[in-house]
Design a protein around this motif. Structure first.
Motif, short mmCIF file in Angstrom:
data_model
loop_
_atom_site.label_atom_id
_atom_site.label_comp_id
_atom_site.label_asym_id
_atom_site.label_seq_id
_atom_site.Cartn_x
_atom_site.Cartn_y
_atom_site.Cartn_z
N ALA A 1 47.03 44.17 38.84
CA ALA A 1 46.80 42.74 38.67
C ALA A 1 45.32 42.44 38.45
N VAL A 2 44.45 43.08 39.21
CA VAL A 2 43.01 42.84 39.06
C VAL A 2 42.54 43.28 37.68
N ARG A 3 43.04 44.40 37.22
CA ARG A 3 42.64 44.88 35.89
C ARG A 3 43.06 43.90 34.80
N ARG A 4 44.29 43.38 34.89
CA ARG A 4 44.79 42.49 33.84
C ARG A 4 44.14 41.11 33.90
N LEU A 5 43.85 40.63 35.09
CA LEU A 5 43.36 39.26 35.24
C LEU A 5 41.84 39.17 35.27
N ALA A 6 41.17 40.25 35.66
CA ALA A 6 39.71 40.24 35.74
C ALA A 6 39.13 41.30 34.82
N ARG B 1 36.27 49.52 41.17
CA ARG B 1 35.39 49.38 42.33
C ARG B 1 36.17 48.98 43.58
N ALA B 2 37.24 48.24 43.40
CA ALA B 2 38.04 47.79 44.54
C ALA B 2 38.95 48.89 45.09
N ALA B 3 39.28 49.89 44.27
CA ALA B 3 40.30 50.88 44.63
C ALA B 3 40.04 51.57 45.97
N PRO B 4 38.86 52.13 46.24
CA PRO B 4 38.66 52.81 47.52
C PRO B 4 38.81 51.87 48.72
N PHE B 5 38.46 50.60 48.54
CA PHE B 5 38.59 49.64 49.63
C PHE B 5 40.05 49.30 49.92
N LEU B 6 40.86 49.27 48.87
CA LEU B 6 42.29 49.06 49.08
C LEU B 6 42.91 50.24 49.81
N VAL B 7 42.41 51.43 49.52
CA VAL B 7 42.93 52.64 50.18
C VAL B 7 42.61 52.62 51.66
N LEU B 8 41.35 52.37 52.01
CA LEU B 8 40.91 52.44 53.41
C LEU B 8 41.03 51.10 54.14
N ALA B 9 41.97 50.30 53.74
CA ALA B 9 42.15 49.00 54.39
C ALA B 9 42.48 49.19 55.87
N LEU C 1 38.04 37.13 39.27
CA LEU C 1 38.41 37.82 40.50
C LEU C 1 38.26 36.89 41.71
N VAL C 2 37.16 36.12 41.70
CA VAL C 2 36.91 35.17 42.79
C VAL C 2 38.06 34.18 42.92
N LEU C 3 38.55 33.65 41.80
CA LEU C 3 39.65 32.69 41.84
C LEU C 3 40.90 33.33 42.43
N LEU C 4 41.20 34.57 42.05
CA LEU C 4 42.38 35.25 42.57
C LEU C 4 42.26 35.45 44.08
N PHE D 1 45.94 41.50 51.99
CA PHE D 1 45.62 42.57 51.05
C PHE D 1 45.03 42.04 49.75
N TRP D 2 45.29 40.77 49.44
CA TRP D 2 44.71 40.19 48.23
C TRP D 2 43.27 39.73 48.44
N LEU D 3 42.80 39.79 49.69
CA LEU D 3 41.38 39.51 49.95
C LEU D 3 40.52 40.74 49.69
N LEU D 4 41.12 41.91 49.80
CA LEU D 4 40.36 43.17 49.70
C LEU D 4 39.65 43.37 48.36
N PRO D 5 40.20 42.93 47.21
CA PRO D 5 39.46 43.11 45.95
C PRO D 5 38.10 42.44 45.93
#
Length: 449
Positions: A188-193, A200-208, A382-385, A415-419
């Motif tokens: 979703a982040v790739r398509r919308l942002a 850059r967000a990927a490692p943070f989503l992993v280690l949530a 990304l900020v809007l999402l 989890f949508w805050l993590l990006p």
């Protein structure tokens, strides 16, 4: 960076206040109904078989995660992110051991597996579902069954029907399904942002830190369903097979209504996706068609969603919800959220908040936007999402129907805050902070989910 650290310090003070004030209220009045405010759990420092694996996964993601996220092909990144999230979540769950950490989580007296044998005739159980919601009715449902539409319970009933019965299989299903949310959010982040922000967000989503509760509360499974609903909608509104992705998104959004009443607030995030889409109108008929399927099936089988929700509100105030003080939880819920999303997300949200007063607030004073970090206005999108997810949480909080237990209930939104972490410089230090928080939570507390 100073502003980021100031925001983190303020969030830490919020958590500290929730702990100290909560302990005082609970000791004096007993009205919070949690043993480790603001979290459900018990103070119990411990290690377990998952400890070495958790430490190893954390170290590897901190050391190599940002570099691999930047270099892997996109499909390889999605697979690697899911695999790493799976390893992280399993290892955290196994800190409490197999039985206590996985197999018994969904078999306690409040959970879904306690009523599997009452769904031998599924249509009859659905027609009769409403009559067992209120406390005091014959054979009233356990708290989590009564507190959710029957789609949540039916998931575990169907697992049992195909031979995957019992707490072990249920826990494995929740972890396996729940961790796919990482891949969905990246899509979703790739398509919308922008793809670079997703990487850059990927490692943070992993280690949530929220992975502590993905393994193994049913809300981890809900997190995945809602994440894929949003991801498919993002694909549809950006022109990727809009008929199929739109229908699939609508189907999953319809399912979310029958997993948890609170997930209807994903309409806020869905609206943000439509706003960000370049072809937002074309897939809407397909989304609507898909959305109607699940409600039509449940209604045909005799379940009345609106009547069940009305009874749930009564049941909520019959139980702990009627005792827990709104004046504490209306702000302590956000202390829970800080623990779910971690210090890096707090700093990322600080930068998102800065965007409300101007895009320049996202950058150090006097700096020009680096092309690799903020390509073609991707960061504001990304900020809007991210802020749409925060708005949904704010509505849930003010409603009074989210008093405590939000470390699991709010997982699909959190989890949508993590990006937002994609906006941070120096990712390794922030990743280390995320990992340390999760490890401390899992090793110092025996969480309730």
């Amino acid at each position: 960076m100073v502003r980021d650290l100031t925001a983190v310090a303020a969030a830490a003070l919020l958590v500290l206040a929730a702990v100290l004030i909560g302990a005082r209220i609970q000791d004096r009045y007993g009205t919070l109904r949690v043993a480790a405010p603001p979290l459900v759990g018990d103070w119990m420092p411990h290690t377990g078989p998952g400890t070495p694996a958790a430490l190893a996964v954390a170290a590897l993601v901190v050391a190599y995660g940002p570099r691999l996220a930047a270099r892997l092909s996109w499909r390889s990144l999605l697979c690697a992110a899911w695999g790493a999230s799976l390893a992280w979540t399993w290892s955290l769950a196994l800190v409490d051991g197999w039985s206590r950490g996985v197999a018994e989580r969904l078999t306690t007296r409040h959970e879904y597996l306690r009523v599997i044998d009452r769904f031998g005739d599924i249509p009859a159980a659905l027609r009769d579902f409403d009559t067992h919601i209120l406390i005091g009715t014959p054979d009233n449902w356990p708290a989590h069954v009564a507190g959710h539409p029957p789609g949540a319970t039916l998931t575990f009933v169907l697992l049992d029907r195909i031979g995957l019965g019992g707490g072990g299989w249920a826990g494995a299903f929740v972890i396996t399904a729940g961790t796919t949310a990482v891949a969905a959010i990246l899509i979703a982040v790739r398509r919308l942002a922008d793809e670079s922000l997703a990487r850059r967000a990927a490692p943070f989503l992993v280690l949530a830190p929220g992975a502590v509760w993905v393994g193994t509360s049913a809300d981890g499974y809900f997190t995945a369903v809602t994440a894929w609903a949003v991801a498919l909608l993002a694909l549809a509104v950006t022109g990727h097979r809009p008929a199929w992705t739109g229908f699939g998104s609508g189907l999953l959004f319809g399912l979310t209504m029958y997993l948890s009443y609170g997930l209807t607030l994903f309409a806020v995030i869905g609206a943000a996706v439509l706003l960000l889409g370049t072809r937002r109108l074309r897939p809407l008929p397909y989304v609507a068609a898909g959305f109607l399927v699940v409600p039509a099936v449940f209604t045909a089988l005799g379940f009345d969603w609106w009547d069940a929700y009305r009874l749930l509100v009564t049941r909520y105030y019959q139980g702990a919800g009627g005792v827990r003080p709104y004046g504490y939880w209306v702000w302590a819920n956000f202390a829970c959220t800080v623990l779910v999303v971690g210090p890096a997300t707090v700093a990322g949200l600080r930068r998102c908040g800065g965007a409300l007063t101007g895009f320049r607030a996202l950058l150090p004073r006097g700096a020009a936007p680096p092309a690799s970090l903020l390509p073609r206005g991707a960061a504001p999108r990304l900020v809007l999402l991210v802020l749409s997810a925060f708005l949904a949480l704010l509505v849930a909080d003010l409603s009074g129907m989210s008093k405590a237990e939000t470390e699991r209930i709010w997982l699909p939104f959190a989890f949508w805050l993590l990006p937002a972490c994609a906006l941070l410089p120096g990712p390794r230090g922030w990743l280390a902070g995320q990992a340390v928080l999760a490890l401390l939570l899992n090793h110092l507390l025996l969480t309730g989910w």
